[in-house]
Design a protein around this motif. Structure first.
Motif, PDB file in Angstrom:
ATOM      1  N   ASN B 132       0.827  -1.204   0.000  1.00  0.00           N
ATOM      2  CA  ASN B 132       0.000   0.000   0.000  1.00  0.00           C
ATOM      3  C   ASN B 132       0.870   1.266   0.000  1.00  0.00           C
ATOM      4  O   ASN B 132       2.063   1.187   0.230  1.00  0.00           O
ATOM      5  CB  ASN B 132      -0.943  -0.024   1.200  1.00  0.00           C
ATOM      6  CG  ASN B 132      -2.023   1.036   1.116  1.00  0.00           C
ATOM      7  OD1 ASN B 132      -2.492   1.377   0.034  1.00  0.00           O
ATOM      8  ND2 ASN B 132      -2.421   1.580   2.262  1.00  0.00           N
ATOM      9  N   LYS B 133       0.242   2.365  -0.257  1.00  0.00           N
ATOM     10  CA  LYS B 133       0.854   3.703  -0.232  1.00  0.00           C
ATOM     11  C   LYS B 133       1.752   3.979  -1.444  1.00  0.00           C
ATOM     12  O   LYS B 133       2.844   4.526  -1.308  1.00  0.00           O
ATOM     13  CB  LYS B 133       1.652   3.924   1.065  1.00  0.00           C
ATOM     14  CG  LYS B 133       0.814   3.746   2.330  1.00  0.00           C
ATOM     15  CD  LYS B 133       1.454   4.410   3.520  1.00  0.00           C
ATOM     16  CE  LYS B 133       0.705   4.063   4.793  1.00  0.00           C
ATOM     17  NZ  LYS B 133       1.334   4.578   6.011  1.00  0.00           N
ATOM     18  N   THR B 134       1.297   3.593  -2.623  1.00  0.00           N
ATOM     19  CA  THR B 134       2.079   3.921  -3.807  1.00  0.00           C
ATOM     20  C   THR B 134       2.145   5.432  -4.025  1.00  0.00           C
ATOM     21  O   THR B 134       2.968   5.919  -4.791  1.00  0.00           O
ATOM     22  CB  THR B 134       1.491   3.273  -5.078  1.00  0.00           C
ATOM     23  OG1 THR B 134       0.109   3.612  -5.165  1.00  0.00           O
ATOM     24  CG2 THR B 134       1.628   1.767  -5.053  1.00  0.00           C
ATOM     25  N   ASP B 135       1.307   6.161  -3.338  1.00  0.00           N
ATOM     26  CA  ASP B 135       1.394   7.621  -3.429  1.00  0.00           C
ATOM     27  C   ASP B 135       2.689   8.138  -2.798  1.00  0.00           C
ATOM     28  O   ASP B 135       3.106   9.254  -3.050  1.00  0.00           O
ATOM     29  CB  ASP B 135       0.167   8.253  -2.767  1.00  0.00           C
ATOM     30  CG  ASP B 135      -0.130   7.687  -1.394  1.00  0.00           C
ATOM     31  OD1 ASP B 135       0.061   8.391  -0.403  1.00  0.00           O
ATOM     32  OD2 ASP B 135      -0.541   6.491  -1.305  1.00  0.00           O
ATOM     33  N   LEU B 136       3.330   7.298  -1.985  1.00  0.00           N
ATOM     34  CA  LEU B 136       4.586   7.701  -1.364  1.00  0.00           C
ATOM     35  C   LEU B 136       5.784   7.163  -2.153  1.00  0.00           C
ATOM     36  O   LEU B 136       6.782   6.741  -1.575  1.00  0.00           O
ATOM     37  CB  LEU B 136       4.664   7.197   0.078  1.00  0.00           C
ATOM     38  CG  LEU B 136       3.607   7.694   1.056  1.00  0.00           C
ATOM     39  CD1 LEU B 136       3.836   7.103   2.435  1.00  0.00           C
ATOM     40  CD2 LEU B 136       3.620   9.215   1.139  1.00  0.00           C
ATOM     41  N   SER B 162      -2.904   2.243  -3.585  1.00  0.00           N
ATOM     42  CA  SER B 162      -2.872   3.451  -2.767  1.00  0.00           C
ATOM     43  C   SER B 162      -4.298   3.738  -2.322  1.00  0.00           C
ATOM     44  O   SER B 162      -5.153   4.056  -3.140  1.00  0.00           O
ATOM     45  CB  SER B 162      -2.326   4.634  -3.565  1.00  0.00           C
ATOM     46  OG  SER B 162      -2.587   5.822  -2.837  1.00  0.00           O
ATOM     47  N   LYS B 164      -5.018   6.150  -0.533  1.00  0.00           N
ATOM     48  CA  LYS B 164      -5.154   7.602  -0.548  1.00  0.00           C
ATOM     49  C   LYS B 164      -5.609   8.089  -1.928  1.00  0.00           C
ATOM     50  O   LYS B 164      -6.548   8.858  -2.046  1.00  0.00           O
ATOM     51  CB  LYS B 164      -3.823   8.242  -0.181  1.00  0.00           C
ATOM     52  CG  LYS B 164      -3.953   9.689   0.224  1.00  0.00           C
ATOM     53  CD  LYS B 164      -2.646  10.186   0.786  1.00  0.00           C
ATOM     54  CE  LYS B 164      -2.718  11.680   1.082  1.00  0.00           C
ATOM     55  NZ  LYS B 164      -1.415  12.196   1.470  1.00  0.00           N
ATOM     56  N   SER B 165      -4.924   7.612  -2.963  1.00  0.00           N
ATOM     57  CA  SER B 165      -5.308   8.097  -4.291  1.00  0.00           C
ATOM     58  C   SER B 165      -6.210   7.094  -5.020  1.00  0.00           C
ATOM     59  O   SER B 165      -6.388   7.176  -6.221  1.00  0.00           O
ATOM     60  CB  SER B 165      -4.064   8.418  -5.111  1.00  0.00           C
ATOM     61  OG  SER B 165      -3.132   7.369  -5.037  1.00  0.00           O
ATOM     62  N   ASN B 166      -6.715   6.152  -4.284  1.00  0.00           N
ATOM     63  CA  ASN B 166      -7.646   5.165  -4.830  1.00  0.00           C
ATOM     64  C   ASN B 166      -7.069   4.414  -6.031  1.00  0.00           C
ATOM     65  O   ASN B 166      -7.716   4.255  -7.061  1.00  0.00           O
ATOM     66  CB  ASN B 166      -8.970   5.825  -5.217  1.00  0.00           C
ATOM     67  CG  ASN B 166     -10.093   4.812  -5.311  1.00  0.00           C
ATOM     68  OD1 ASN B 166      -9.898   3.646  -4.944  1.00  0.00           O
ATOM     69  ND2 ASN B 166     -11.245   5.227  -5.787  1.00  0.00           N
ATOM     70  N   HIS B 167      -5.867   3.948  -5.862  1.00  0.00           N
ATOM     71  CA  HIS B 167      -5.211   3.238  -6.936  1.00  0.00           C
ATOM     72  C   HIS B 167      -5.305   1.733  -6.693  1.00  0.00           C
ATOM     73  O   HIS B 167      -4.794   1.229  -5.690  1.00  0.00           O
ATOM     74  CB  HIS B 167      -3.740   3.695  -7.012  1.00  0.00           C
ATOM     75  CG  HIS B 167      -2.958   2.955  -8.045  1.00  0.00           C
ATOM     76  ND1 HIS B 167      -1.827   2.232  -7.740  1.00  0.00           N
ATOM     77  CD2 HIS B 167      -3.141   2.814  -9.374  1.00  0.00           C
ATOM     78  CE1 HIS B 167      -1.354   1.681  -8.844  1.00  0.00           C
ATOM     79  NE2 HIS B 167      -2.127   2.015  -9.845  1.00  0.00           N
ATOM     80  N   CYS B 211       2.159  -0.651 -11.579  1.00  0.00           N
ATOM     81  CA  CYS B 211       2.993   0.556 -11.530  1.00  0.00           C
ATOM     82  C   CYS B 211       4.197   0.481 -12.468  1.00  0.00           C
ATOM     83  O   CYS B 211       5.282   0.212 -12.030  1.00  0.00           O
ATOM     84  CB  CYS B 211       3.511   0.848 -10.124  1.00  0.00           C
ATOM     85  SG  CYS B 211       2.224   0.832  -8.937  1.00  0.00           S
TER      86      CYS B 211
END
Lengths: 758, 211
Positions: B132-136, B162, B164-167, B211
């Motif tokens: 998780n957290k590919t936004d980071l 993610s 957060k960004s709904n990925h 990704c």
């Protein structure tokens, strides 16, 4: 969202008011206006209309309530001063309990004292309202500070210099000299400084640990556990739990804070919560260790230790200590202990039923409804309010409760904190910290406060416990070796070799017979007992709050539980007192027939579910017979699982659903799953009953709270029927002569089980 | 056959309904509850129980079946060891969540996997490894390949997400649903439950190197 602190009266109108840096929610509603005997109580408590009646004079009136929904930090602090006029009585409590999520003590204090609390400019602050209805700013500030010192004194623990507390003291000396808050602040400072000198971090776990004395004589843990009476163990565990729970700093539980605990820089974050968890895990390990430590024990002896812990758990229940209760239960349910099937056989049936009842408290069914409900019901009651379906246990419970009452000792309540922690993390995840315009979302904090208030209420209830530490026990407790998960599992495998536990072993079959008869007897007794949920509600008078403040918090709690009850009751799955066992006989069922059915069942089996856990995979891999464990199948009980087919009565009988049945499943759960599969979810579970179709005109009705896996006839086809219950009258009659038959049926089914397994 | 003959509540006609318990496992702050919340967000208000919120439900109407997920999250209770171990009992699927910006959390996920292996047989539970957290991305400590490789060796579904960004949040749950259904079919068609072969996740199409 449906949250507990709902306004009871009719809301007539609401509007949103937006001003620079803040959004307000304004509602007009008819409320009971109360003149609080003690103004401070209105300030400190929650909503004014929930104060105890004796404190108030009431009349109905339409009033305007203005609550802040979001705002800048400045606006939120300013709102502390105006919330009272706005009829937002809970604001101070909510703010003080949650501001740590968005601001530091220093920031808030500076704003409050330097900007808004500047007494020279106060006319300006109060200018919106007519002067006579505006309480004196000095009074308001004093009550805010008093509330802060009283409820959140931990905020000021900033060793070694205590800058916030000193700043506050200075302000009080200058502006409100000789006041109660000033004395309070002074005392707090001295208290902190003394504690610092003693080098006591203020958390009990360490002081308990310190009691552990290396020079004590070497003790054998097993002998020693048997030396301590069950009620003493429960009392001592409760003593330790309560001491730790009272020290929990509520804001540490906030999702935004607790979820940060594992960051490197936060090693010491939320020590008060960690201490309670440390204790919880220590209890769990103590249970596991005492049961497994001595390999040479006979199964009967080991079973005695298990029984002892079950009884201790039951004592914890009576003491309303849900923390140790859960710790013990989950220890007994852990793989290492639960897999000891041959040991569990020697646990007496009453105790076994007691264990099942206690386990049910923490069933995850309906979002832990049972434990949540219990907590709300008993959180403020004087005594535990429990009922057992087992007569023996019932007597025992009554004796204990009577003793408590005779001694006039009120009991507090220690909750299992984990549920609150998860709830708060969920809230934190679901609700935004900031709304448009970068304003702090205060609505979120109000919701969090609802959980925090419950924790605070229970903390205050813990003051009613009246217990003294028993050094001998506490020393023993901390001396227990703490096995790791792996260590206990391998010990467990040594105690009962893995392969032995498979169903094919004759001994375990015996265990099944025993378990079965036990279950059968149990369900009979259940039939005569009153379900817990129908007990009269605990009286609200039990609130133990000493200060006006906690009294008002508890009074809103009670409203909460009432409101909850109202909406929960319909979805409840109550035990059916009018339980029935309908006509049953299986002696007519030839084993040849069932063998045939069993084999054909296997070959054509559609398995509807992926296999559910078998607790002893390890054991299986050791078994030389097959390289793989037997998956659950239709018409055959493999160890803990089997597949049953359930059809609905009015469905021509040829449409069935296969359901995985484990040895853990009780009738209501199975009925519920069946209903789900048959798309009957909209109906109430308690309106249905489950019966095994033994032959064309014989069936075996599952008692309402039986363990279906053991209660079913494993000799007949695993075919069940789900149907709406008949009326009560018919059932009673049937029950009268059916029981003995069921008993023999079942035993037979179990005894002949061996023929069916390979 | 039998389990498919559900009386049709759906307008399309007869489709079976399956209920699965899905648990989220992983270290603190890897975003377990965010994933769950993100996934059920649209239905959040409806699915949130009146008291607290320990699980969410989500219904997926797929072509071949209706899948109901009961998504359990013990975020906040990770440190109560015995409790966490009990709660994944009876689960049909598990999401092992780690934070791509924190290597330690992957190690912890591996430990969770070991626990699951003790409790379940290989075919008993569908396990997905979720980074998780590919936004980071800038703070990434675990490469996609590393996660993927580990998942491959252990036959796990794998995806980076993610919350957060709904990925890929919906995607991972969809992959789990498909895998569960695939196993249902396999079981249904298998002549004997004992003769079942192991699941080859490589061919399931659910795995995605993202990704």
């Amino acid at each position: 969202f449906s949250f507990p602190f709902s306004w009871q009266s009719t809301v007539q109108e609401w509007v949103e008011e937006v001003e620079e840096g803040a959004v307000y929610h304004v509602i007009l509603k008819r409320v009971q206006i109360q003149q609080a005997a003690n103004k401070g109580a209105r300030w400190l408590g929650a909503e004014g209309d929930q104060l105890p009646p004796e404190h108030t004079v009431s009349q109905y009136e339409t009033c305007k309530i203005r609550t802040i929904k979001a705002g800048t930090l400045e606006k939120l602090v300013e709102n502390l001063l105006t919330a009272f006029e706005d009829n937002d009585f809970a604001y101070t409590s909510v703010f003080l309990s949650t501001y740590r999520a968005f601001a530091s003590t220093k920031e808030v204090l500076e704003l409050l004292l330097d900007r808004y609390g500047n007494l020279e400019t106060y006319e300006e602050v109060g200018s919106q309202n007519s002067i006579e209805s505006t309480p004196d700013l000095r009074t308001i500030i004093a009550s805010i500070i008093r509330a802060w010192l009283e409820k959140c004194s931990e905020d000021f623990r900033e060793p070694p210099d205590y800058p916030s507390l000193l700043k506050l003291l200075e302000y009080l000396k200058r502006n409100i000299p000789g006041s109660e808050p000033e004395r309070r602040a002074q005392n707090l400072l001295e208290q902190f400084q003394n504690q610092e000198v003693e080098n006591d971090d203020g958390f009990h776990s360490t002081s308990i640990c310190n009691l552990y004395d290396e020079e004590e004589t070497e003790m054998n843990s097993l002998e020693e556990l048997s030396c301590f009476p069950e009620d003493l163990v429960a009392e001592q565990l409760t003593y330790m739990d309560a001491e730790l729970f009272k020290k929990v700093v509520p804001y540490h539980c906030l999702g935004s804070i607790w979820s940060q605990r594992d960051k490197k820089e936060n090693k010491h974050l939320a020590p008060t919560i960690r201490a309670t968890i440390f204790q919880f895990n220590a209890v769990t390990k103590c249970v596991v260790t005492t049961i497994l430590k001595s390999k040479e024990l006979k199964k009967q002896q080991r079973a005695k230790i298990i029984e002892k812990w079950i009884h201790i758990a039951h004592e914890c229940r009576i003491l309303k200590n849900f923390s140790s209760l859960r710790a013990i239960i989950s220890a007994l349910q852990s793989n290492s202990i639960y897999r000891l099937k041959k040991t569990w056989v020697f646990v007496s049936k009453d105790t076994m039923l007691m264990f099942e009842e206690l386990s049910d408290i923490f069933s995850d069914h309906d979002n832990y409804l049972t434990s949540r409900e219990l907590l709300m019901k008993e959180g403020t009651s004087k005594f535990a309010n429990l009922d057992s379906s087992v007569k023996e246990n019932q007597k025992r419970t009554q004796r204990r409760l009577q003793l408590q009452k005779d001694m006039g000792v009120m009991q507090g309540t220690v909750p299992y904190l984990g549920t609150f922690l998860t709830d708060l993390i969920m809230l934190d995840t679901a609700l935004q910290d900031y709304v448009e315009g970068g304003l702090i979302n205060f609505e979120k904090r109000r919701k969090e406060f609802e959980v925090i208030a419950q924790i605070k209420l229970l903390q205050s209830s813990c003051n009613s416990y009246c217990m003294t530490p028993d050094q001998k026990f506490i020393q023993w407790f901390w001396k227990q070796q703490h096995l790791t998960e792996e260590e206990s599992f391998s010990l467990s495998c040594e105690v009962e070799a893995a392969a032995d536990t498979s169903t094919t072993s004759p001994k375990s079959r015996k265990s099944m017979v025993k378990r079965f008869s036990l279950l059968f007897l149990g369900s009979e007794m259940i039939a005569h007992s009153t379900p817990i949920k129908e007990q009269p509600k605990s009286t609200p008078g039990g609130s133990s709050g000493e200060s006006t403040d906690s009294a008002s918090v508890s009074s809103c709690e009670l409203n909460h539980s009432e409101a909850e009850d109202a909406c929960i009751t319909p979805v409840d799955v109550p035990d059916e007192p009018e339980k029935k066992l309908s006509e049953s006989s299986s002696s007519s069922c030839s084993s040849a027939q069932s063998m045939e059915a069993s084999s054909s069942g296997v070959s054509s089996l559609p398995v509807p579910f992926p296999l559910v856990s078998s607790n002893e995979k390890c054991s299986v891999s050791v078994t030389p017979v097959t390289s793989n464990v037997l998956p659950p199948v239709y018409n055959q009980q493999n160890k803990d699982t089997c597949i049953i087919r359930i059809s609905i009565e009015d469905n021509n009988g040829n449409m069935y659903k296969s359901i995985l049945l484990t040895s853990q499943d009780k009738t209501p759960a199975v009925i519920q799953r069946a209903m789900l599969k048959h798309n009957l979810e909209s109906d109430a579970v308690e309106d249905y009953e489950l019966a095994q179709v033994i032959s064309e005109n014989k069936e075996l009705v599952m008692p309402a709270n039986a363990n279906v896996f053991y209660a079913m006839n494993s000799q007949a086809n695993f075919d069940f029927i789900l149907r709406k219950k008949a009326s009560v009258d018919e059932q009673v009659e049937v029950r009268a002569h059916s029981s003995p038959l069921l008993s023999s049926t079942a035993k037979q089914g179990c005894c002949s089980n061996g023929k069916m397994t390979e | 056959m039998a389990q498919k003959a559900t009386p049709g509540t759906s307008p399309e006609g007869i489709r079976p309904t399956y209920l699965y318990k899905v648990v989220l496992l992983g270290s603190t702050s890897v975003g377990k509850s965010s994933l769950a919340y993100r996934y059920v967000k649209n239905d959040f208000k409806e699915s949130l129980p009146t008291v607290g919120c320990s699980f969410f439900t989500q219904t997926l109407n797929l072509e071949v079946a209706t899948v109901k997920f009961e998504i359990w999250d013990t975020a906040g209770q990770e440190k109560y060891h015995s409790v966490c171990h009990l709660y994944y009992r009876g689960a049909h699927a598990a999401l092992l969540v780690y934070d791509i910006a924190n290597k330690e959390t992957l190690n912890r996920a591996k430990l969770w996997l070991r626990d699951l292996e003790k409790e379940f047989l290989p075919n008993e539970i569908v396990i997905a490894l979720v980074g998780n957290k590919t936004d980071l991305a800038a703070q990434r400590e675990v490469t996609t390949e590393e996660g993927e490789e580990f998942a491959r060796t252990k036959n796990l579904l794998f995806m980076e997400t993610s919350a957060k960004s709904n990925h890929q949040v919906t995607d991972i749950f969809m992959a789990i649903a498909q895998e569960l259904l695939r196993q249902e079919q396999e079981k249904a068609s298998a002549p004997s439950p004992l003769g079942k072969s192991t699941v080859d996740l490589g061919e399931s199409g659910a795995r995605t190197g993202c990704c």
